[in-house]
Design a protein around this motif. Structure first.
Motif, PDB file in Angstrom:
ATOM      1  N   PHE A 152       0.838  -1.205   0.000  1.00  0.00           N
ATOM      2  CA  PHE A 152       0.000   0.000   0.000  1.00  0.00           C
ATOM      3  C   PHE A 152       0.869   1.250   0.000  1.00  0.00           C
ATOM      4  N   GLU A 153       1.882   1.265   0.837  1.00  0.00           N
ATOM      5  CA  GLU A 153       2.777   2.426   0.896  1.00  0.00           C
ATOM      6  C   GLU A 153       3.542   2.591  -0.408  1.00  0.00           C
ATOM      7  N   GLY A 154       3.986   1.483  -0.979  1.00  0.00           N
ATOM      8  CA  GLY A 154       4.701   1.565  -2.249  1.00  0.00           C
ATOM      9  C   GLY A 154       3.813   2.080  -3.366  1.00  0.00           C
ATOM     10  N   GLY A 155       2.558   1.641  -3.400  1.00  0.00           N
ATOM     11  CA  GLY A 155       1.621   2.111  -4.411  1.00  0.00           C
ATOM     12  C   GLY A 155       1.304   3.585  -4.275  1.00  0.00           C
ATOM     13  N   LEU A 156       1.218   4.073  -3.039  1.00  0.00           N
ATOM     14  CA  LEU A 156       0.936   5.490  -2.810  1.00  0.00           C
ATOM     15  C   LEU A 156       1.999   6.380  -3.437  1.00  0.00           C
ATOM     16  N   HIS A 157       3.244   5.962  -3.380  1.00  0.00           N
ATOM     17  CA  HIS A 157       4.349   6.779  -3.868  1.00  0.00           C
ATOM     18  C   HIS A 157       4.661   6.549  -5.347  1.00  0.00           C
ATOM     19  N   THR A 158       3.934   5.651  -5.995  1.00  0.00           N
ATOM     20  CA  THR A 158       4.180   5.360  -7.403  1.00  0.00           C
ATOM     21  C   THR A 158       3.401   6.331  -8.278  1.00  0.00           C
ATOM     22  N   LYS A 159       4.098   7.002  -9.168  1.00  0.00           N
ATOM     23  CA  LYS A 159       3.468   7.972 -10.069  1.00  0.00           C
ATOM     24  C   LYS A 159       2.923   7.251 -11.300  1.00  0.00           C
ATOM     25  N   TRP A 160       1.636   7.433 -11.569  1.00  0.00           N
ATOM     26  CA  TRP A 160       1.010   6.772 -12.698  1.00  0.00           C
ATOM     27  C   TRP A 160       1.651   7.194 -14.019  1.00  0.00           C
ATOM     28  N   ALA A 161       2.051   8.443 -14.119  1.00  0.00           N
ATOM     29  CA  ALA A 161       2.677   8.926 -15.351  1.00  0.00           C
ATOM     30  C   ALA A 161       3.946   8.137 -15.653  1.00  0.00           C
ATOM     31  N   THR A 162       4.650   7.731 -14.607  1.00  0.00           N
ATOM     32  CA  THR A 162       5.874   6.947 -14.789  1.00  0.00           C
ATOM     33  C   THR A 162       5.549   5.490 -15.083  1.00  0.00           C
ATOM     34  N   VAL A 163       4.605   4.924 -14.327  1.00  0.00           N
ATOM     35  CA  VAL A 163       4.258   3.511 -14.459  1.00  0.00           C
ATOM     36  C   VAL A 163       3.601   3.231 -15.805  1.00  0.00           C
ATOM     37  N   LEU A 189      11.013  -2.008 -12.290  1.00  0.00           N
ATOM     38  CA  LEU A 189      11.237  -2.940 -11.175  1.00  0.00           C
ATOM     39  C   LEU A 189      10.180  -2.788 -10.087  1.00  0.00           C
ATOM     40  N   GLU A 190       9.802  -1.542  -9.780  1.00  0.00           N
ATOM     41  CA  GLU A 190       8.802  -1.333  -8.733  1.00  0.00           C
ATOM     42  C   GLU A 190       7.429  -1.819  -9.176  1.00  0.00           C
ATOM     43  N   ALA A 191       7.062  -1.544 -10.435  1.00  0.00           N
ATOM     44  CA  ALA A 191       5.769  -2.007 -10.935  1.00  0.00           C
ATOM     45  C   ALA A 191       5.732  -3.529 -11.013  1.00  0.00           C
ATOM     46  N   GLU A 192       6.849  -4.140 -11.420  1.00  0.00           N
ATOM     47  CA  GLU A 192       6.906  -5.604 -11.468  1.00  0.00           C
ATOM     48  C   GLU A 192       6.733  -6.199 -10.078  1.00  0.00           C
ATOM     49  N   SER A 193       7.486  -5.678  -9.104  1.00  0.00           N
ATOM     50  CA  SER A 193       7.429  -6.244  -7.749  1.00  0.00           C
ATOM     51  C   SER A 193       6.083  -5.987  -7.086  1.00  0.00           C
ATOM     52  N   GLY A 194       5.411  -4.909  -7.491  1.00  0.00           N
ATOM     53  CA  GLY A 194       4.105  -4.617  -6.917  1.00  0.00           C
ATOM     54  C   GLY A 194       2.996  -5.473  -7.482  1.00  0.00           C
ATOM     55  N   THR A 195       3.223  -6.069  -8.664  1.00  0.00           N
ATOM     56  CA  THR A 195       2.158  -6.827  -9.325  1.00  0.00           C
ATOM     57  C   THR A 195       2.470  -8.303  -9.523  1.00  0.00           C
ATOM     58  N   ASN A 196       3.684  -8.759  -9.174  1.00  0.00           N
ATOM     59  CA  ASN A 196       3.985 -10.167  -9.456  1.00  0.00           C
ATOM     60  C   ASN A 196       3.692 -11.114  -8.304  1.00  0.00           C
ATOM     61  N   ASP A 197       3.384 -10.565  -7.122  1.00  0.00           N
ATOM     62  CA  ASP A 197       3.036 -11.432  -5.992  1.00  0.00           C
ATOM     63  C   ASP A 197       1.827 -12.322  -6.285  1.00  0.00           C
ATOM     64  N   PRO A 198       0.759 -11.792  -6.927  1.00  0.00           N
ATOM     65  CA  PRO A 198      -0.406 -12.651  -7.192  1.00  0.00           C
ATOM     66  C   PRO A 198      -0.056 -13.903  -8.000  1.00  0.00           C
ATOM     67  N   MET A 199       0.829 -13.775  -8.972  1.00  0.00           N
ATOM     68  CA  MET A 199       1.226 -14.931  -9.779  1.00  0.00           C
ATOM     69  C   MET A 199       1.941 -15.964  -8.910  1.00  0.00           C
ATOM     70  N   ALA A 200       2.858 -15.513  -8.057  1.00  0.00           N
ATOM     71  CA  ALA A 200       3.593 -16.431  -7.181  1.00  0.00           C
ATOM     72  C   ALA A 200       2.658 -17.099  -6.180  1.00  0.00           C
ATOM     73  N   VAL A 201       1.733 -16.323  -5.620  1.00  0.00           N
ATOM     74  CA  VAL A 201       0.762 -16.881  -4.668  1.00  0.00           C
ATOM     75  C   VAL A 201      -0.101 -17.927  -5.359  1.00  0.00           C
ATOM     76  N   PHE A 202      -0.575 -17.603  -6.568  1.00  0.00           N
ATOM     77  CA  PHE A 202      -1.417 -18.534  -7.319  1.00  0.00           C
ATOM     78  C   PHE A 202      -0.674 -19.838  -7.594  1.00  0.00           C
TER      79      PHE A 202
END
Length: 496
Positions: free
Chosen positions: A76-87, A156-169
């Motif tokens: 949640f904290e990492g997502g708050l600081h992520t700029k959509w324009a960059t991602v 790297l930040e966008a990957e790490s923020g979104t790849n957990d679901p795949m690993a959990v699955f």
């Protein structure tokens, strides 16, 4: 033990000791060139039964609960600081890394574990799934103060923020196949897309709902707004997971939505969540350190097996996954090599390694010990050398200029006014102008300037320089006008 003798008082004293240890570990981690998560884990192992013997902890269920809770806060904290324009510019490659990349990494390590060690094919693939994803906590912490090019950091930040679901699955799928041999992996594939879809949709919905609530609900104290944001993070995860979606993905997406919208008490919310994420990270890694028994983790068998898989992961599996995931995408060989090297493992693999233990699977403790060793190796080898590798590959970005001062940024909801922070650049139209010459919107005033870490009291003759941090008090309804004025760039003629 100490805790058994003194009870509650000892527990509170121990928590204070662990927090102090974590804080000092974080302070000295950069100076020593060691990732902070390693020091946190060492603190946990030291106070454990194989260390000083202060705490005996082997409850995988509790560790899993604390780990999931901490990961929600960190994401949640990492997502708050992520700029959509960059991602937005790296959305496709990041999603490719988070899906195809995790699948390739997991498969490669899983097959290697099956061929090299005394594990069944499903147990090997389970081990591969557990270490298949990069870790948000480790990546966010590693990149936060390092001068990596924006494109690399965002990917790297966008990957790490979104790849957990795949690993959990994958982890849960292989556990199910092991416990229910008559199951089929092909039947689980639709479930993955359903989980991702639900997580994405609910993440957007809860993100917008949270933003609207924070901006419209009038609470009795400004201190309640950061707590409200955390409540939304937890309810986003809880409801999404309850209906069969990916809670981790929903939390990250919700934070991304919230962080890129105008918020009342924005700075208070961000600062609170940053501190909360640090506390969650400290406690999580210490707890995971407690769960590991050094006698087992550093046994000769685990060291040999762990080193073999660590080398395969770092040198073969991760680069293979990156190069396959980024085919025909605009990344140079050097950029792909750096992304390969910076795929840090951390809390997520260790937390996932508790799942087989909770399910009582055969060889679950062996899998946990090997995963734990791989995480330590990844953090020590890759985490400690990210800056050096970026420099060698010529991927060092501009110096991250963060003001070291103690001005409290306040969003005064009742007065409908906010304090806006803005840093000028060489291209800013404000540079070179005196304050009395500025044409700022009505009801806005520059209250302070930070220059070279010194507070400057502004007056009419003060000339704005590149790199200045301006703190501007503005009525909320004029904030958009102010931002447009601040973001104007000087013409080439003016700069010349």
């Amino acid at each position: 033990m100490f805790f058994d003798t003194f009870g509650t008082d000892a527990f509170l004293l121990l928590v204070a000791f662990l927090l102090f240890s974590g804080i000092f570990a974080a302070k000295f981690s950069n100076r020593w060139g060691v990732p902070s998560l390693i020091l946190f884990i060492i603190v946990g192992m030291l106070v454990g039964s194989d260390g000083l013997g202060i705490i005996y902890f082997d409850n995988a269920d509790t560790a899993q609960l604390i780990g999931v809770l901490a990961l929600v806060i960190i994401l949640f904290e990492g997502g708050l600081h992520t700029k959509w324009a960059t991602v937005r510019s790296v959305a496709v490659p990041s999603l490719s890394l988070a899906t195809v990349g995790v699948l390739v990494t997991s498969s490669t390590i899983g097959v290697a574990a099956y061929l090299l060690f005394d594990l069944t094919l499903l147990e090997g693939l389970l081990l591969g799934a557990i270490v298949g994803s990069t870790d948000a906590a480790a990546v966010f912490a590693a990149l936060k103060e390092r001068n990596i090019k924006a494109k690399m950091g965002a990917t790297l930040e966008a990957e790490s923020g979104t790849n957990d679901p795949m690993a959990v699955f994958l982890t849960l799928s292989f556990i199910e196949l092991i416990t229910k041999p008559d199951g089929s992996i092909w039947m689980l594939i639709p479930t993955f897309f359903l989980q991702m879809g639900i997580g994405l949709v609910l993440g957007i919905i809860f993100g917008r709902l949270a933003s609207y609530s924070i901006n419209t609900i009038k609470l009795g104290s400004s201190a309640l707004y950061p707590i409200l944001s955390v409540a939304f993070a937890l309810i986003t995860y809880g409801i999404t997971a309850f209906v069969g979606g990916s809670g981790f993905l929903a939390v990250y997406i919700a934070a991304l939505v919230i962080g890129n919208r105008e918020l009342t008490y924005r700075y208070s919310i961000f600062q609170f969540n940053e501190g909360f994420a640090w506390m969650a990270q400290i406690l999580m890694f210490i707890i995971l350190g407690l769960l590991a028994f050094p006698e087992q983790v550093f046994s000769s068998a685990v060291i040999v097996d762990g080193l073999i898989l660590s080398i395969l992961l770092i040198v073969v599996a991760r680069p293979l996954a990156v190069f396959l995931s980024l085919i025909k995408l605009k990344y140079s060989v050097k950029e792909k090599l750096f992304i390969s090297w910076a795929g840090l493992r951390g809390a997520v693999p260790i937390v996932l390694a508790t799942f087989p233990i909770v399910e009582g699977l055969e060889n679950s403790q062996i899998i946990f010990n090997i995963v734990f060793f791989i995480v330590l190796t990844s953090a020590l080898v890759q985490g400690a050398s990210i800056s050096w590798v970026a420099k060698k590959l010529d991927l060092v970005g501009p110096q991250k200029d963060v003001p070291h001062h103690s001005i409290e940024l306040i969003s005064m909801g009742k007065a409908a006014a906010e304090m806006v922070q803005f840093q000028t650049s060489e291209e800013s139209a404000l540079v070179g102008q005196k304050l009395k010459e500025l044409t700022l919107p009505n009801h806005s005033n520059i209250n302070a300037i930070i220059r070279d870490n010194q507070v400057i009291t502004p007056y009419g003759e003060t000339v704005i320089q590149a790199g200045d941090f301006l703190y501007i008090l503005v009525e909320s309804k004029y904030k958009d006008q102010l931002k447009k004025r601040l973001e104007q760039r000087a013409s080439k003629k003016d700069r010349g």
